[in-house]
Design a protein around this motif. Structure first.
Motif, PDB file in Angstrom:
ATOM      1  N   LEU A 104      45.831  34.591  66.845  1.00 31.87           N
ATOM      2  CA  LEU A 104      44.861  35.120  67.798  1.00 31.87           C
ATOM      3  C   LEU A 104      43.481  34.541  67.492  1.00 31.87           C
ATOM      4  N   THR A 105      42.637  34.552  68.510  1.00 31.12           N
ATOM      5  CA  THR A 105      41.280  34.048  68.341  1.00 31.12           C
ATOM      6  C   THR A 105      40.356  35.182  67.921  1.00 31.12           C
ATOM      7  N   LEU A 106      39.623  34.967  66.813  1.00 33.25           N
ATOM      8  CA  LEU A 106      38.683  35.996  66.361  1.00 33.25           C
ATOM      9  C   LEU A 106      37.489  36.035  67.295  1.00 33.25           C
ATOM     10  N   VAL A 107      37.169  37.234  67.795  1.00 34.34           N
ATOM     11  CA  VAL A 107      36.112  37.420  68.787  1.00 34.34           C
ATOM     12  C   VAL A 107      34.979  38.225  68.159  1.00 34.34           C
ATOM     13  N   ASP A 108      33.743  37.962  68.588  1.00 28.45           N
ATOM     14  CA  ASP A 108      32.573  38.682  68.083  1.00 28.45           C
ATOM     15  C   ASP A 108      32.728  40.185  68.335  1.00 28.45           C
ATOM     16  N   GLY A 109      32.297  40.978  67.361  1.00 25.27           N
ATOM     17  CA  GLY A 109      32.480  42.424  67.450  1.00 25.27           C
ATOM     18  C   GLY A 109      31.685  43.097  68.549  1.00 25.27           C
ATOM     19  N   GLY A 110      30.673  42.450  69.108  1.00 25.28           N
ATOM     20  CA  GLY A 110      29.875  43.067  70.155  1.00 25.28           C
ATOM     21  C   GLY A 110      30.450  42.917  71.543  1.00 25.28           C
ATOM     22  N   VAL A 111      31.639  42.337  71.669  1.00 21.01           N
ATOM     23  CA  VAL A 111      32.222  42.092  72.986  1.00 21.01           C
ATOM     24  C   VAL A 111      32.545  43.424  73.672  1.00 21.01           C
ATOM     25  N   ASP A 112      32.304  43.488  75.003  1.00 16.96           N
ATOM     26  CA  ASP A 112      32.584  44.713  75.756  1.00 16.96           C
ATOM     27  C   ASP A 112      34.080  44.905  75.985  1.00 16.96           C
ATOM     28  N   ARG A 113      34.760  43.797  76.315  1.00 18.83           N
ATOM     29  CA  ARG A 113      36.199  43.867  76.591  1.00 18.83           C
ATOM     30  C   ARG A 113      36.912  42.773  75.808  1.00 18.83           C
ATOM     31  N   LEU A 114      37.988  43.180  75.195  1.00 15.77           N
ATOM     32  CA  LEU A 114      38.758  42.227  74.391  1.00 15.77           C
ATOM     33  C   LEU A 114      39.470  41.241  75.305  1.00 15.77           C
ATOM     34  N   PRO A 115      39.237  39.924  75.107  1.00 15.39           N
ATOM     35  CA  PRO A 115      39.937  38.940  75.945  1.00 15.39           C
ATOM     36  C   PRO A 115      41.400  38.805  75.536  1.00 15.39           C
ATOM     37  N   ALA A 116      42.184  38.194  76.385  1.00 19.29           N
ATOM     38  CA  ALA A 116      43.590  37.964  76.079  1.00 19.29           C
ATOM     39  C   ALA A 116      43.709  37.134  74.811  1.00 19.29           C
TER      40      ALA A 116
END
Length: 429
Positions: A104-116
């Motif tokens: 999985l791709t690590l996403v920034d913690g401030g994101v509103d919605r988790l992407p696929a």
């Protein structure tokens, strides 16, 4: 042509006599002219209506009766949160054709919605981004160059404390008629409630009257008596849930008593008279009550406190209870009738805190009358035992008692080891 015109005849209509206001028909008495305690209590309560409710802040409303149902306005917790350290993920992204999915791709913690196929690092208690359905424990994956390689998978809801898991929006918290206690205030505050609809505390004015009454701390002369009753009853009224005001007229002057009582009616929901122990003290207050209100005076089948006087006084018909002058009779009368009146004004239950206890000694009564003996209850495990308290000093007797032993009209004797009904006076009993 007549010299004088005849005056027209005016029909005279007899006006119906105006009925004097009076109290509703009282209950019947028995052959001895006595009214039962049950009938008298019911009659007094029928003459008093609960106070009108209004909105109050939580702390102001403490220990008052709820007049509405309260449902939670929020979810607790408000958001789904992580139970452990790891990654917020979509559980469906972890499996591909029955096998573990690609990293999985690590996403920034401030994101509103988790992407696929994304993952967000979370600690215990962190809110999950929208779209996340599970928490992947840190030990179930490895992190390399911003990619989360899977070792194990999780299902929807695993390692997640769901929004509303502790308390869901719309859940009933309190119902009309409940008493708002300290823990209930915490419950409401935690659910986003800041104001409630409750009945206010009844404003009870204790009027002390009687010649040769001396305030505590005052100088006593021969023939004087300490004004103890009004302080005792004021404290008892406060314990019953009232806001209490105490005023004193150390006199039997009818004009002075009348002026004092009528001055207090503007701030009173209930007036309680605590007179001195002399007949003249009682008669002076009784004459004032009859002058300014509608009064019911009756002999009740009860000991102590046989003579009972109650009225609706002043233009607003404020309820007024007159207590006997003897300290024991005054206190027993308050518990029998005054406390239920206060509870009625509050909109709370008017029943006494009743229990059963085992008598440790012989208790005697007179058939046909309800006797309220002073007693002391002690508990041994789940069993209560009660003994009669009898002392020559009336106020000392009351201070040593924590219950009233109720000997019903049909009882003449209760023997040691037999059960008897008691009214508990202290909350901890």
């Amino acid at each position: 042509m007549p010299w004088f015109a005849r005056k027209p005849q005016i029909e005279v209509v007899d006006e119906a006599p105006v009925e004097e206001p009076r109290l509703p028909e009282p209950p019947a008495t028995d052959a001895a002219g006595l009214r039962s305690v049950a009938d008298h209590t019911e009659y007094l309560l029928s003459l008093v209506e609960p106070l009108r409710p209004f909105g109050m802040s939580l702390l102001e409303a403490w220990d008052q009766v709820m007049c509405e149902d309260i449902d939670s306005m929020v979810n607790v917790p408000a958001n789904s949160t992580a139970k452990i350290a790891g990654y917020a993920v979509r559980a469906s992204d972890l499996v591909d054709d029955g096998q573990l999915a690609a990293p999985l791709t690590l996403v920034d913690g401030g994101v509103d919605r988790l992407p696929a196929s994304g993952a967000v690092v979370v600690a215990p208690g962190d809110a999950l981004p929208a779209g996340a359905t599970a928490v992947l424990p840190a030990t179930f994956a490895t992190l390399t160059d911003g990619k989360v390689a899977l070792i194990e998978k999780v299902a929807d809801g695993e390692y997640v404390r769901a929004a509303g898991e502790h308390l869901r929006r719309g859940t009933r918290l309190l119902s009309a008629g409940d008493i708002l206690g300290d823990r209930a205030i915490g419950l409401l505050a935690g659910a986003g409630v800041d104001k409630v609809l409750v009945r206010p505390r009844p404003r009870v004015v204790i009027v002390s009257s009687g010649d040769r009454r001396v305030e505590p701390g005052g100088e006593m002369q021969p023939g004087d008596g300490a004004d103890a009753n009004s302080f005792m009853i004021a404290a008892a009224a406060r314990a019953a849930g009232a806001t209490v005001f105490r005023v004193a007229v150390h006199s039997n002057d009818v004009d002075e008593i009348r002026q004092t009582v009528t001055d207090q009616l503007i701030r009173a929901d209930l007036v309680i008279s605590a007179t001195g122990g002399r007949r003249e003290d009682y008669e002076a207050m009784a004459s004032v009550m009859e002058e300014i209100g509608l009064v019911d005076t009756v002999a009740v089948a009860m000991s102590p406190g046989r003579t009972q006087t109650f009225g609706l006084v002043g233009e607003d018909r404020v309820p007024m209870l007159m207590l006997p002058g003897n300290p024991v009779s005054a206190y027993v009368t308050f518990q029998a009738f005054g406390r239920p009146l206060i509870r009625r004004l509050m909109g709370a239950t008017t029943e006494h805190r009743s229990a059963r206890a085992i008598a440790t000694g012989t208790l005697r009564s007179v058939k046909g009358q309800l006797h309220l003996l002073r007693g002391h209850v002690r508990s041994e495990g789940s069993i209560r035992y009660v003994e009669q308290v009898s002392m020559p000093h009336a106020l000392g007797e009351l201070a040593a008692s924590n219950t009233l032993i109720v000997l019903d009209e049909h009882l003449e004797v209760v023997r040691p080891g037999e059960a008897v009904r008691v009214w508990l006076l202290d909350e901890e009993d």
